[in-house]
Motif scaffolding. Structure first.
Motif, mmCIF file in Angstrom:
data_model
loop_
_atom_site.group_PDB
_atom_site.id
_atom_site.type_symbol
_atom_site.label_atom_id
_atom_site.label_comp_id
_atom_site.label_asym_id
_atom_site.label_seq_id
_atom_site.Cartn_x
_atom_site.Cartn_y
_atom_site.Cartn_z
ATOM 1 N N LYS A 10 0.832 -1.206 0.000
ATOM 2 C CA LYS A 10 0.000 0.000 0.000
ATOM 3 C C LYS A 10 0.867 1.257 0.000
ATOM 4 O O LYS A 10 0.620 2.192 -0.768
ATOM 5 N N HIS A 11 1.888 1.276 0.848
ATOM 6 C CA HIS A 11 2.740 2.462 0.956
ATOM 7 C C HIS A 11 3.500 2.740 -0.330
ATOM 8 O O HIS A 11 3.630 3.892 -0.757
ATOM 9 N N THR A 12 4.030 1.694 -0.944
ATOM 10 C CA THR A 12 4.863 1.855 -2.138
ATOM 11 C C THR A 12 4.054 1.871 -3.427
ATOM 12 O O THR A 12 4.629 2.076 -4.506
ATOM 13 N N GLN A 13 2.724 1.609 -3.311
ATOM 14 C CA GLN A 13 1.875 1.462 -4.500
ATOM 15 C C GLN A 13 2.519 0.447 -5.447
ATOM 16 O O GLN A 13 2.784 0.733 -6.623
ATOM 17 N N TRP A 14 2.759 -0.724 -4.885
ATOM 18 C CA TRP A 14 3.494 -1.795 -5.550
ATOM 19 C C TRP A 14 2.971 -2.056 -6.961
ATOM 20 O O TRP A 14 1.781 -2.275 -7.161
ATOM 21 N N LYS A 15 3.864 -2.015 -7.905
ATOM 22 C CA LYS A 15 3.478 -2.078 -9.315
ATOM 23 C C LYS A 15 3.008 -3.476 -9.711
ATOM 24 O O LYS A 15 3.660 -4.483 -9.416
ATOM 25 N N LYS A 16 1.866 -3.515 -10.384
ATOM 26 C CA LYS A 16 1.346 -4.769 -10.904
ATOM 27 C C LYS A 16 2.361 -5.389 -11.862
ATOM 28 O O LYS A 16 2.943 -4.705 -12.703
ATOM 29 N N GLY A 17 2.557 -6.676 -11.743
ATOM 30 C CA GLY A 17 3.519 -7.379 -12.591
ATOM 31 C C GLY A 17 4.818 -7.689 -11.881
ATOM 32 O O GLY A 17 5.568 -8.581 -12.302
ATOM 33 N N LEU A 18 5.116 -6.969 -10.773
ATOM 34 C CA LEU A 18 6.288 -7.302 -9.968
ATOM 35 C C LEU A 18 5.952 -8.469 -9.046
ATOM 36 O O LEU A 18 4.787 -8.697 -8.713
ATOM 37 N N PRO A 19 6.947 -9.247 -8.611
ATOM 38 C CA PRO A 19 6.676 -10.380 -7.724
ATOM 39 C C PRO A 19 6.019 -9.944 -6.414
ATOM 40 O O PRO A 19 6.254 -8.823 -5.931
ATOM 41 N N PHE A 20 5.187 -10.820 -5.859
ATOM 42 C CA PHE A 20 4.578 -10.542 -4.566
ATOM 43 C C PHE A 20 5.677 -10.377 -3.518
ATOM 44 O O PHE A 20 6.538 -11.252 -3.358
ATOM 45 N N PRO A 21 5.695 -9.256 -2.783
ATOM 46 C CA PRO A 21 6.759 -9.007 -1.804
ATOM 47 C C PRO A 21 6.488 -9.693 -0.461
ATOM 48 O O PRO A 21 5.816 -9.147 0.409
ATOM 49 N N TYR A 22 7.017 -10.884 -0.316
ATOM 50 C CA TYR A 22 6.829 -11.638 0.926
ATOM 51 C C TYR A 22 7.797 -11.134 2.000
ATOM 52 O O TYR A 22 8.861 -10.589 1.687
ATOM 53 N N ILE A 23 7.422 -11.308 3.257
ATOM 54 C CA ILE A 23 8.257 -10.866 4.376
ATOM 55 C C ILE A 23 8.284 -11.965 5.433
ATOM 56 O O ILE A 23 7.234 -12.427 5.891
ATOM 57 N N VAL A 24 9.488 -12.392 5.805
ATOM 58 C CA VAL A 24 9.664 -13.489 6.761
ATOM 59 C C VAL A 24 10.590 -13.027 7.880
ATOM 60 O O VAL A 24 11.595 -12.359 7.632
ATOM 61 N N LYS A 25 10.256 -13.408 9.110
ATOM 62 C CA LYS A 25 11.042 -12.991 10.266
ATOM 63 C C LYS A 25 12.210 -13.939 10.513
ATOM 64 O O LYS A 25 12.142 -15.133 10.230
ATOM 65 N N ALA A 26 13.281 -13.381 11.077
ATOM 66 C CA ALA A 26 14.443 -14.174 11.477
ATOM 67 C C ALA A 26 14.123 -15.000 12.709
ATOM 68 O O ALA A 26 13.085 -14.814 13.373
ATOM 69 N N SER A 27 15.004 -15.912 13.044
ATOM 70 C CA SER A 27 14.900 -16.693 14.278
ATOM 71 C C SER A 27 14.983 -15.763 15.482
ATOM 72 O O SER A 27 15.928 -14.983 15.609
#
Length: 292
Positions: A165-182
């Motif tokens: 939402k903040h970056t207005q992620w451009k359609k066609g770019l990969p889904f930006p997944y986010i994973v936490k460290a241990s």
């Protein structure tokens, strides 16, 4: 799952019984594995070992296993990029959790400790060149984890949604997944250091907002990364491996964390005068903290 025999084409074993790319046998890796990108950096870590086992090398994958403070540790070079991390983490897991002779998953799972020692560029003015930063989260701009199932089980959905939402992620770019460290490794490595969201890009130039001769598809992308904040978290730096390391490790039941030497500040346009000295200090810090 443990009774399924994995076909030859899916799990490739060399004639000597070693795993395909890494050329390693199960007994040649320790439960603690330090991951570095540059094959030349392996020796920068292993020179601290009190005892070194016979090294193994194939392509960009160089492996040294030895002892530091009486703890057995492996240091392995991955090369650059999430595609290489895909190879390294899957093959390390196979060495730990698949019987290579029977090609079946072992009944008892072994969790590895995977720590990436990297270099990175800061996206925040207060994160200085030649400082250290621990990646609390890996933000995957690379798309790798989209090829694996159950992404919803490891993804930080609220963070991903706020980022798009903040970056207005451009359609066609990969889904930006986010994973936490241990959490355990964050506690060990992060004490007294800055932490943040590390953006993992699928390239060094355009995907990190650098312009040489090709214009960018998303001008101003880095500015939107720098200004992003969500529940006290912000995007602190760019590199090219962490998101895949975190995602694959979570899927496979391993603990992972990245610590980076900040060798450039993208806002100030500065670059370290001697980043190798900074990396050496980081190596000392990590070895001491992991074996304390």
């Amino acid at each position: 799952m443990t009774n399924r025999e994995i076909p030859d084409s899916e799990l490739i074993i060399n004639p000597d019984g070693s795993i395909f790319h890494l050329h390693l046998l199960p007994h040649q890796i320790a439960d603690i594995v330090l991951l570095v990108g540059d094959p030349g950096r392996v020796n920068s870590v292993s020179k601290h070992f009190s005892k070194l086992e016979p090294p193994v090398a194939n392509r960009e994958f160089v492996t040294h296993t030895g002892y530091y403070n009486n703890k057995r540790i492996t240091v392995l070079s991955t090369g650059i990029g999430t595609d290489n991390i895909d190879i390294v983490v899957n093959e390390l897991d196979a060495l730990a959790n698949i019987d290579l002779a029977s090609r079946k998953v072992k009944a008892e799972h072994k969790a590895l400790t995977l720590v990436r020692l990297g270099t990175s560029g800061s996206l925040q003015a207060d994160i200085d060149t030649d400082s250290f930063l621990v990646s609390k989260y890996g933000l995957g701009l690379d798309g790798l984890l989209n090829y694996y199932g159950d992404l919803d089980k490891i993804n930080e959905d609220a963070l991903s949604e706020a980022f798009m939402k903040h970056t207005q992620w451009k359609k066609g770019l990969p889904f930006p997944y986010i994973v936490k460290a241990s959490d355990r490794l964050l506690g060990i490595l992060g004490k007294g250091l800055k932490t943040g969201i590390t953006a993992t890009a699928p390239g060094f130039y355009g995907p990190q907002g650098r312009v040489l001769r090709i214009p960018l598809a998303v001008p101003g992308m880095n500015d939107s990364f720098t200004s992003f904040q969500f529940e006290g978290e912000r995007i602190t730096n760019f590199e090219m491996e962490t998101s895949a390391l975190y995602g694959l490790s979570r899927h496979l039941g391993h603990e992972a964390c990245t610590i980076c030497s900040i060798i450039a500040n993208r806002l100030a346009k500065t670059y370290s005068k001697d980043y190798k000295l900074t990396v050496d200090k980081m190596i000392d810090l990590v070895l001491q903290r992991l074996t304390a």
